[in-house]
Design a protein around this motif. Structure first.
Motif, PDB file in Angstrom:
ATOM      1  N   LEU A 105       0.827  -1.212   0.000  1.00  0.00           N
ATOM      2  CA  LEU A 105       0.000   0.000   0.000  1.00  0.00           C
ATOM      3  C   LEU A 105       0.858   1.257   0.000  1.00  0.00           C
ATOM      4  O   LEU A 105       0.519   2.250  -0.650  1.00  0.00           O
ATOM      5  N   THR A 147      -3.433  11.283  -0.829  1.00  0.00           N
ATOM      6  CA  THR A 147      -2.481  10.175  -0.827  1.00  0.00           C
ATOM      7  C   THR A 147      -1.437  10.334   0.277  1.00  0.00           C
ATOM      8  O   THR A 147      -1.025   9.343   0.884  1.00  0.00           O
ATOM      9  N   SER A 153      -3.050   9.250   3.353  1.00  0.00           N
ATOM     10  CA  SER A 153      -3.116   7.786   3.386  1.00  0.00           C
ATOM     11  C   SER A 153      -1.790   7.185   3.838  1.00  0.00           C
ATOM     12  O   SER A 153      -1.771   6.202   4.602  1.00  0.00           O
ATOM     13  N   LEU A 179      -0.901   4.918   7.190  1.00  0.00           N
ATOM     14  CA  LEU A 179      -0.161   3.662   7.206  1.00  0.00           C
ATOM     15  C   LEU A 179       0.889   3.620   8.314  1.00  0.00           C
ATOM     16  O   LEU A 179       1.189   2.553   8.848  1.00  0.00           O
TER      17      LEU A 179
END
Length: 93
Positions: free
Chosen positions: A6, A40, A43, A47
């Motif tokens: 990812l 992004t 994101s 993570l």
């Protein structure tokens, strides 16, 4: 393993969208690509378990700054043909 995959997917999307944001000529498209860059990067922060930073990025930058920027761009209504004509007229100088 899934986190690494990812990460690389989000990193690739971030790099492509940031390069596209720099090279695109339409300012509205550039602003939308900047929003994609923010999502992004948020994101990626999710993570690494930095939830607060991701939420602040989305709320502050996407929620306030980018909406304000889009409104200003839409209100200015820049005529690109006149700008290009002025640039070519004074290109010799």
């Amino acid at each position: 393993m899934l986190v690494e995959i990812l990460f690389w997917v989000f990193a690739a999307i971030l790099i492509v969208s940031s390069l596209a944001m720099i090279t695109v000529k339409n300012p509205v498209h550039a602003a939308l690509l900047l929003v994609l860059c923010f999502f992004t990067s948020a994101s990626i922060w999710l993570l690494i378990e930095a939830e607060f930073l991701a939420v602040v990025l989305i709320l502050v930058y996407v929620g306030a700054v980018m909406v304000l920027f889009l409104f200003v761009v839409m209100m200015l209504d820049v005529n690109l043909e006149e700008v290009r004509a002025a640039v070519t007229r004074y290109a010799a100088f």
